[in-house]
Design a protein around this motif. Structure first.
Motif, PDB file in Angstrom:
ATOM      1  N   ARG A   1      -5.830  13.297 -10.470  1.00 54.55           N
ATOM      2  CA  ARG A   1      -5.647  12.716  -9.137  1.00 54.55           C
ATOM      3  C   ARG A   1      -4.504  11.688  -9.134  1.00 54.55           C
ATOM      4  O   ARG A   1      -3.738  11.585  -8.187  1.00 54.55           O
ATOM      5  CB  ARG A   1      -6.938  12.060  -8.656  1.00 54.55           C
ATOM      6  N   ALA A   2      -4.392  10.943 -10.248  1.00 55.52           N
ATOM      7  CA  ALA A   2      -3.307   9.966 -10.328  1.00 55.52           C
ATOM      8  C   ALA A   2      -1.943  10.644 -10.440  1.00 55.52           C
ATOM      9  O   ALA A   2      -0.936  10.107 -10.017  1.00 55.52           O
ATOM     10  CB  ALA A   2      -3.522   9.038 -11.517  1.00 55.52           C
ATOM     11  N   LEU A   3      -1.936  11.869 -11.017  1.00 56.85           N
ATOM     12  CA  LEU A   3      -0.649  12.535 -11.261  1.00 56.85           C
ATOM     13  C   LEU A   3      -0.169  13.373 -10.093  1.00 56.85           C
ATOM     14  O   LEU A   3       1.014  13.693 -10.003  1.00 56.85           O
ATOM     15  CB  LEU A   3      -0.775  13.465 -12.485  1.00 56.85           C
ATOM     16  N   VAL A   4      -1.076  13.721  -9.188  1.00 54.49           N
ATOM     17  CA  VAL A   4      -0.750  14.723  -8.170  1.00 54.49           C
ATOM     18  C   VAL A   4       0.386  14.252  -7.262  1.00 54.49           C
ATOM     19  O   VAL A   4       1.180  15.039  -6.781  1.00 54.49           O
ATOM     20  CB  VAL A   4      -2.032  15.131  -7.391  1.00 54.49           C
ATOM     21  N   LYS A   5       0.511  12.952  -7.106  1.00 53.90           N
ATOM     22  CA  LYS A   5       1.595  12.459  -6.248  1.00 53.90           C
ATOM     23  C   LYS A   5       2.897  12.253  -7.008  1.00 53.90           C
ATOM     24  O   LYS A   5       3.847  11.714  -6.475  1.00 53.90           O
ATOM     25  CB  LYS A   5       1.164  11.176  -5.553  1.00 53.90           C
ATOM     26  N   LYS A   6       2.907  12.699  -8.264  1.00 56.66           N
ATOM     27  CA  LYS A   6       4.090  12.569  -9.125  1.00 56.66           C
ATOM     28  C   LYS A   6       4.619  11.139  -9.157  1.00 56.66           C
ATOM     29  O   LYS A   6       5.770  10.867  -8.812  1.00 56.66           O
ATOM     30  CB  LYS A   6       5.194  13.527  -8.680  1.00 56.66           C
ATOM     31  N   PRO A   7       3.786  10.233  -9.595  1.00 56.25           N
ATOM     32  CA  PRO A   7       4.200   8.830  -9.633  1.00 56.25           C
ATOM     33  C   PRO A   7       5.197   8.611 -10.764  1.00 56.25           C
ATOM     34  O   PRO A   7       5.186   9.353 -11.744  1.00 56.25           O
ATOM     35  CB  PRO A   7       2.891   8.106  -9.947  1.00 56.25           C
ATOM     36  N   ASP A   8       6.044   7.604 -10.649  1.00 54.34           N
ATOM     37  CA  ASP A   8       6.878   7.273 -11.815  1.00 54.34           C
ATOM     38  C   ASP A   8       6.282   6.118 -12.606  1.00 54.34           C
ATOM     39  O   ASP A   8       6.778   5.766 -13.669  1.00 54.34           O
ATOM     40  CB  ASP A   8       8.343   7.028 -11.442  1.00 54.34           C
ATOM     41  N   ILE A   9       5.184   5.542 -12.084  1.00 56.54           N
ATOM     42  CA  ILE A   9       4.469   4.498 -12.816  1.00 56.54           C
ATOM     43  C   ILE A   9       3.003   4.913 -12.895  1.00 56.54           C
ATOM     44  O   ILE A   9       2.396   5.260 -11.882  1.00 56.54           O
ATOM     45  CB  ILE A   9       4.577   3.148 -12.073  1.00 56.54           C
ATOM     46  N   ILE A  10       2.444   4.893 -14.102  1.00 56.25           N
ATOM     47  CA  ILE A  10       1.029   5.235 -14.265  1.00 56.25           C
ATOM     48  C   ILE A  10       0.306   4.038 -14.880  1.00 56.25           C
ATOM     49  O   ILE A  10       0.695   3.541 -15.937  1.00 56.25           O
ATOM     50  CB  ILE A  10       0.849   6.481 -15.156  1.00 56.25           C
ATOM     51  N   LEU A  11      -0.723   3.573 -14.186  1.00 55.54           N
ATOM     52  CA  LEU A  11      -1.552   2.475 -14.669  1.00 55.54           C
ATOM     53  C   LEU A  11      -2.913   3.065 -15.011  1.00 55.54           C
ATOM     54  O   LEU A  11      -3.505   3.780 -14.199  1.00 55.54           O
ATOM     55  CB  LEU A  11      -1.716   1.404 -13.576  1.00 55.54           C
TER      56      LEU A  11
ATOM     57  N   LEU B   1      -5.931  13.365  -0.876  1.00 56.61           N
ATOM     58  CA  LEU B   1      -4.738  12.498  -0.843  1.00 56.61           C
ATOM     59  C   LEU B   1      -3.756  12.911   0.250  1.00 56.61           C
ATOM     60  O   LEU B   1      -2.850  12.156   0.597  1.00 56.61           O
ATOM     61  CB  LEU B   1      -4.036  12.503  -2.207  1.00 56.61           C
ATOM     62  N   ARG B   2      -3.958  14.103   0.826  1.00 58.59           N
ATOM     63  CA  ARG B   2      -3.119  14.507   1.973  1.00 58.59           C
ATOM     64  C   ARG B   2      -3.254  13.513   3.116  1.00 58.59           C
ATOM     65  O   ARG B   2      -2.335  13.321   3.890  1.00 58.59           O
ATOM     66  CB  ARG B   2      -3.565  15.875   2.487  1.00 58.59           C
ATOM     67  N   LEU B   3      -4.440  12.901   3.195  1.00 58.86           N
ATOM     68  CA  LEU B   3      -4.673  11.913   4.257  1.00 58.86           C
ATOM     69  C   LEU B   3      -3.699  10.749   4.136  1.00 58.86           C
ATOM     70  O   LEU B   3      -3.421  10.057   5.108  1.00 58.86           O
ATOM     71  CB  LEU B   3      -6.118  11.380   4.199  1.00 58.86           C
ATOM     72  N   GLU B   4      -3.203  10.518   2.905  1.00 60.85           N
ATOM     73  CA  GLU B   4      -2.218   9.443   2.691  1.00 60.85           C
ATOM     74  C   GLU B   4      -0.791   9.986   2.736  1.00 60.85           C
ATOM     75  O   GLU B   4       0.148   9.304   2.353  1.00 60.85           O
ATOM     76  CB  GLU B   4      -2.469   8.775   1.334  1.00 60.85           C
ATOM     77  N   GLY B   5      -0.655  11.255   3.139  1.00 62.30           N
ATOM     78  CA  GLY B   5       0.679  11.839   3.252  1.00 62.30           C
ATOM     79  C   GLY B   5       1.209  12.407   1.950  1.00 62.30           C
ATOM     80  O   GLY B   5       2.396  12.709   1.827  1.00 62.30           O
TER      81      GLY B   5
ATOM     82  N   ASP C   1       0.837  -1.202   0.000  1.00 58.39           N
ATOM     83  CA  ASP C   1       0.000   0.000   0.000  1.00 58.39           C
ATOM     84  C   ASP C   1       0.873   1.254   0.000  1.00 58.39           C
ATOM     85  O   ASP C   1       0.612   2.214  -0.721  1.00 58.39           O
ATOM     86  CB  ASP C   1      -0.930   0.008   1.215  1.00 58.39           C
ATOM     87  N   ARG C   2       1.917   1.222   0.804  1.00 56.04           N
ATOM     88  CA  ARG C   2       2.825   2.383   0.892  1.00 56.04           C
ATOM     89  C   ARG C   2       3.517   2.604  -0.460  1.00 56.04           C
ATOM     90  O   ARG C   2       3.603   3.721  -0.964  1.00 56.04           O
ATOM     91  CB  ARG C   2       3.827   2.122   2.032  1.00 56.04           C
ATOM     92  N   PHE C   3       3.968   1.499  -1.070  1.00 58.37           N
ATOM     93  CA  PHE C   3       4.639   1.573  -2.375  1.00 58.37           C
ATOM     94  C   PHE C   3       3.697   2.206  -3.403  1.00 58.37           C
ATOM     95  O   PHE C   3       4.079   3.074  -4.177  1.00 58.37           O
ATOM     96  CB  PHE C   3       5.058   0.167  -2.822  1.00 58.37           C
ATOM     97  N   ARG C   4       2.433   1.735  -3.394  1.00 58.00           N
ATOM     98  CA  ARG C   4       1.462   2.257  -4.360  1.00 58.00           C
ATOM     99  C   ARG C   4       1.224   3.743  -4.139  1.00 58.00           C
ATOM    100  O   ARG C   4       1.196   4.529  -5.079  1.00 58.00           O
ATOM    101  CB  ARG C   4       0.140   1.480  -4.247  1.00 58.00           C
ATOM    102  N   ILE C   5       1.065   4.120  -2.885  1.00 55.52           N
ATOM    103  CA  ILE C   5       0.800   5.530  -2.580  1.00 55.52           C
ATOM    104  C   ILE C   5       1.972   6.399  -3.049  1.00 55.52           C
ATOM    105  O   ILE C   5       1.776   7.473  -3.610  1.00 55.52           O
ATOM    106  CB  ILE C   5       0.552   5.710  -1.058  1.00 55.52           C
ATOM    107  N   GLU C   6       3.174   5.906  -2.859  1.00 54.70           N
ATOM    108  CA  GLU C   6       4.342   6.729  -3.181  1.00 54.70           C
ATOM    109  C   GLU C   6       4.698   6.724  -4.663  1.00 54.70           C
ATOM    110  O   GLU C   6       5.197   7.716  -5.183  1.00 54.70           O
ATOM    111  CB  GLU C   6       5.555   6.252  -2.363  1.00 54.70           C
TER     112      GLU C   6
END
Ligand SMILES: Nc1ncnc2c1ncn2[C@@H]1O[C@H](COP(=O)(O)OP(=O)(O)OP(=O)(O)O)[C@@H](O)[C@H]1O
Ligand SMILES: [Mg+2]
Length: 220
Positions: free
Chosen positions: A145-155, A103-107, A74-79
């Motif tokens: 919403r998927a981009l706001v956490k600046k993911p390096d993987i997008i599904l 998403l702030r609730l998830e840090g 879960d942490r990996f996915r969030i980050e």
């Protein structure tokens, strides 16, 4: 880089999907095609750590997702993973901005939320409730919403499934643009969108095939 090695997924011992090995390289975009039920969403869910395979490994930059605890997954996915769900999973009664800030609730640091909405051409709707948006507008919010956490993987699971072709094509173009330098894996049935991707993976060929364990047993 994401490496899928020898994965089998079983559901309630009735359906089993054998996946052939696949590699998704960092910085490239992949389009997953395949018949309904061949296991596309299941693959995305396993990469995201929402489902676990019964055998095999899923290596993300060398880390085996299948060896992590659910909390670690879960942490990996969030980050690291931005997941655009087919049915959006937005909160209808909340505004566009609040759907991102939650998403702030998830840090997650959501300070770029406004800029991301601007880049997707949806900023003027930031204070509107989701329930008052069109399908194309909701799709853009789901991408934001998927981009706001600046993911390096997008599904992305059928990110244009709810849109007419012209709007779907525009949304896909935007999604590929914002995914530059990241790994993008998108499921879509529309092969007219193939030109936006580096590689097309036909899941009908890639999966070893769905087995029905029940009828296999019956046949014995
Ligand atoms: N939670 C579940 N419980 C039982 N079987 C499931 C579950 N989720 C998926 N399956 C089965 O696994 C197979 C693959 O499902 P999946 O949703 O991955 O297909 P898909 O390729 O995404 O199809 P579609 O294009 O229709 O979305 C199907 O036969 C489906 O019935
Ligand atoms: Mg699916």
């Amino acid at each position: 880089m994401i490496e899928i090695n020898g994965i089998t997924k079983k559901f309630k011992n009735e359906t089993a999907i054998d996946y052939r090995d696949m590699v998704f390289e960092t910085g490239k975009s992949y389009m997953l095609l395949g018949a309904s039920g061949c296991g596309k969403s299941t693959l995305l869910n396993m990469i995201a750590g929402i489902l676990s395979p019964e055998s095999g490994s899923i290596l993300i930059d060398g880390e085996d997702m299948t060896q992590k605890s659910q909390k670690e997954k879960d942490r990996f996915r969030i980050e690291r993973i931005g997941y655009i769900f087919q049915d959006f999973k937005l909160i209808e009664e909340m505004t566009v901005l609040d759907n991102l800030h939650i998403l702030r609730l998830e840090g997650v640091d959501t300070s770029d939320a406004g800029d991301i909405l601007t880049s997707l051409g949806i900023a003027e709707k930031k204070n509107a409730k989701i329930k008052h948006l069109s399908g194309g507008q909701k799709q853009r919010v789901a991408i934001a919403r998927a981009l706001v956490k600046k993911p390096d993987i997008i599904l992305a699971d059928e990110p244009t499934g709810n849109l007419n072709f012209a709007i779907g094509e525009q949304v896909m173009r935007e999604l590929c643009e914002v995914s530059q330098g990241k790994t993008l894996i998108a499921v879509t049935h529309d092969d007219r969108l193939a030109k936006y991707f580096d590689e097309i993976i036909d899941m009908n060929e890639v999966t070893g095939g769905k087995r029905d364990l029940f009828s296999e047993q019956e046949g014995k």
